[in-house]
Design a protein around this motif. Structure first.
Motif, PDB file in Angstrom:
ATOM      1  N   SER A  96     -17.813  34.321 -50.537  1.00 53.90           N
ATOM      2  CA  SER A  96     -18.290  34.607 -51.896  1.00 53.90           C
ATOM      3  C   SER A  96     -18.657  36.077 -52.050  1.00 53.90           C
ATOM      4  O   SER A  96     -18.316  36.706 -53.053  1.00 53.90           O
ATOM      5  CB  SER A  96     -19.497  33.717 -52.215  1.00 53.90           C
ATOM      6  OG  SER A  96     -19.148  32.352 -52.141  1.00 53.90           O
ATOM      7  N   PHE A  97     -19.364  36.616 -51.067  1.00 56.23           N
ATOM      8  CA  PHE A  97     -19.816  38.000 -51.179  1.00 56.23           C
ATOM      9  C   PHE A  97     -18.673  38.999 -51.085  1.00 56.23           C
ATOM     10  O   PHE A  97     -18.688  40.033 -51.760  1.00 56.23           O
ATOM     11  CB  PHE A  97     -20.851  38.305 -50.086  1.00 56.23           C
ATOM     12  CG  PHE A  97     -22.168  37.608 -50.308  1.00 56.23           C
ATOM     13  CD1 PHE A  97     -22.627  37.350 -51.589  1.00 56.23           C
ATOM     14  CD2 PHE A  97     -22.940  37.210 -49.234  1.00 56.23           C
ATOM     15  CE1 PHE A  97     -23.838  36.708 -51.798  1.00 56.23           C
ATOM     16  CE2 PHE A  97     -24.150  36.567 -49.431  1.00 56.23           C
ATOM     17  CZ  PHE A  97     -24.601  36.314 -50.710  1.00 56.23           C
ATOM     18  N   LEU A  98     -17.683  38.717 -50.262  1.00 54.37           N
ATOM     19  CA  LEU A  98     -16.628  39.697 -49.998  1.00 54.37           C
ATOM     20  C   LEU A  98     -15.389  39.485 -50.864  1.00 54.37           C
ATOM     21  O   LEU A  98     -14.888  40.420 -51.478  1.00 54.37           O
ATOM     22  CB  LEU A  98     -16.246  39.660 -48.518  1.00 54.37           C
ATOM     23  CG  LEU A  98     -17.314  40.178 -47.552  1.00 54.37           C
ATOM     24  CD1 LEU A  98     -16.898  39.898 -46.128  1.00 54.37           C
ATOM     25  CD2 LEU A  98     -17.531  41.664 -47.750  1.00 54.37           C
ATOM     26  N   TYR A  99     -14.906  38.253 -50.916  1.00 55.27           N
ATOM     27  CA  TYR A  99     -13.640  37.986 -51.598  1.00 55.27           C
ATOM     28  C   TYR A  99     -13.742  38.278 -53.095  1.00 55.27           C
ATOM     29  O   TYR A  99     -12.967  39.068 -53.648  1.00 55.27           O
ATOM     30  CB  TYR A  99     -13.235  36.541 -51.346  1.00 55.27           C
ATOM     31  CG  TYR A  99     -11.955  36.143 -52.028  1.00 55.27           C
ATOM     32  CD1 TYR A  99     -10.729  36.576 -51.539  1.00 55.27           C
ATOM     33  CD2 TYR A  99     -11.968  35.322 -53.146  1.00 55.27           C
ATOM     34  CE1 TYR A  99      -9.540  36.207 -52.159  1.00 55.27           C
ATOM     35  CE2 TYR A  99     -10.787  34.951 -53.763  1.00 55.27           C
ATOM     36  CZ  TYR A  99      -9.588  35.397 -53.269  1.00 55.27           C
ATOM     37  OH  TYR A  99      -8.422  35.035 -53.892  1.00 55.27           O
ATOM     38  N   PHE A 100     -14.716  37.669 -53.747  1.00 54.93           N
ATOM     39  CA  PHE A 100     -14.831  37.844 -55.189  1.00 54.93           C
ATOM     40  C   PHE A 100     -15.320  39.241 -55.548  1.00 54.93           C
ATOM     41  O   PHE A 100     -14.917  39.805 -56.569  1.00 54.93           O
ATOM     42  CB  PHE A 100     -15.763  36.782 -55.777  1.00 54.93           C
ATOM     43  CG  PHE A 100     -15.217  35.392 -55.686  1.00 54.93           C
ATOM     44  CD1 PHE A 100     -14.200  34.978 -56.523  1.00 54.93           C
ATOM     45  CD2 PHE A 100     -15.692  34.498 -54.744  1.00 54.93           C
ATOM     46  CE1 PHE A 100     -13.669  33.701 -56.441  1.00 54.93           C
ATOM     47  CE2 PHE A 100     -15.183  33.222 -54.650  1.00 54.93           C
ATOM     48  CZ  PHE A 100     -14.168  32.818 -55.506  1.00 54.93           C
ATOM     49  N   THR A 101     -16.175  39.807 -54.703  1.00 58.81           N
ATOM     50  CA  THR A 101     -16.650  41.168 -54.982  1.00 58.81           C
ATOM     51  C   THR A 101     -15.512  42.174 -54.924  1.00 58.81           C
ATOM     52  O   THR A 101     -15.402  43.063 -55.781  1.00 58.81           O
ATOM     53  CB  THR A 101     -17.743  41.551 -53.973  1.00 58.81           C
ATOM     54  OG1 THR A 101     -18.810  40.618 -54.057  1.00 58.81           O
ATOM     55  CG2 THR A 101     -18.272  42.944 -54.267  1.00 58.81           C
ATOM     56  N   SER A 102     -14.647  42.039 -53.931  1.00 58.86           N
ATOM     57  CA  SER A 102     -13.531  42.988 -53.820  1.00 58.86           C
ATOM     58  C   SER A 102     -12.577  42.856 -54.998  1.00 58.86           C
ATOM     59  O   SER A 102     -12.053  43.864 -55.494  1.00 58.86           O
ATOM     60  CB  SER A 102     -12.781  42.741 -52.505  1.00 58.86           C
ATOM     61  OG  SER A 102     -12.272  41.416 -52.453  1.00 58.86           O
ATOM     62  N   LEU A 103     -12.347  41.629 -55.483  1.00 58.90           N
ATOM     63  CA  LEU A 103     -11.474  41.460 -56.646  1.00 58.90           C
ATOM     64  C   LEU A 103     -12.098  42.054 -57.900  1.00 58.90           C
ATOM     65  O   LEU A 103     -11.403  42.643 -58.747  1.00 58.90           O
ATOM     66  CB  LEU A 103     -11.169  39.980 -56.854  1.00 58.90           C
ATOM     67  CG  LEU A 103     -10.256  39.314 -55.832  1.00 58.90           C
ATOM     68  CD1 LEU A 103     -10.046  37.851 -56.187  1.00 58.90           C
ATOM     69  CD2 LEU A 103      -8.911  40.035 -55.748  1.00 58.90           C
TER      70      LEU A 103
END
Length: 224
Positions: free
Chosen positions: A10-17
């Protein structure tokens, strides 16, 4: 393990998008689709490798190896994440910048941050939840995410325990399903740019629900 995987994703995948979307005004959907398709590339290649490591090394060492590789790759990727600041260039009172879109700053005033990548600042804006449309979109997204990965996590076990296939066949089916996501995410990115993000999201949720009902509605575990 499940909690840590969920929090990290949640923290990495959606933040990067979300950060990637800040850099595109046109073709934003195709840019996000191409970035998200990388998950399909990784999943399709890791499925047979993970099956091999489970058979040869066991679960503990397989988890350690995958966790270490993930930590190294994501740590390197985080170094390049920079939210985009679209503020116009600054022109001092002495006329140091003659850009047409520059902003004049009077003596003693704080100039706006420069355009381009900038460090993260500020906090969460919970006032957005006062908008019924935004709250409904967030609720629908969270409900859809609850079952999003269930078929991918269970399909290998279903092949081996219910269908009667081998672990290698279960990994192969998982690789095929993940490979389909490579093209489908790019395709739906194109559709989002053409027909709108919300319209495409509704279509994705509808197709995902129908496919789950068609593929898993008649499935059952053998009676013991």
């Amino acid at each position: 393990m499940g909690v840590l995987n969920g929090l990290g994703g949640s923290f990495l995948y959606f933040t990067s998008l979300m950060i990637l979307a800040q850099y595109f005004h046109r073709k934003r959907g195709i840019a996000a689709g191409m970035a998200a398709s990388g998950a399909g590339v990784g999943a399709s290649s890791l499925a047979p490798l993970t099956r091999y490591m489970l058979a040869e090394l066991g679960f503990p060492w397989t988890a350690r190896i995958l966790g270490g590789c993930t930590a190294v790759c994501l740590s390197l990727a985080v170094l390049f994440l920079r939210p985009y600041n679209s503020s116009p260039p600054v022109m001092s009172s002495s006329g140091g910048n003659n850009s047409r879109n520059s902003v004049a700053v009077a003596p003693g005033e704080q100039p706006p941050p420069p355009a381009g990548p900038s460090p993260i600042s500020g906090g969460l804006d919970f006032t957005l939840f006062r908008c019924p449309t935004f709250a409904l979109i967030i609720a629908a997204t969270n409900l859809a995410t609850l079952v999003y990965l269930v078929p991918l996590f269970l399909i290998s076990s279903y092949i081996t325990t219910v269908v009667g296939g081998t672990p290698a066949q279960g990994a192969a089916v998982l690789s095929v399903c993940s490979a389909v996501a490579i093209l489908s995410r790019v395709l739906f990115g194109l559709l989002a740019d053409r027909y709108g993000v919300l319209n495409t999201s509704v279509l994705c949720c509808l197709l995902s629900g129908l496919s789950a009902l068609c593929l898993w509605g008649g499935s059952f575990a053998p009676k013991t």
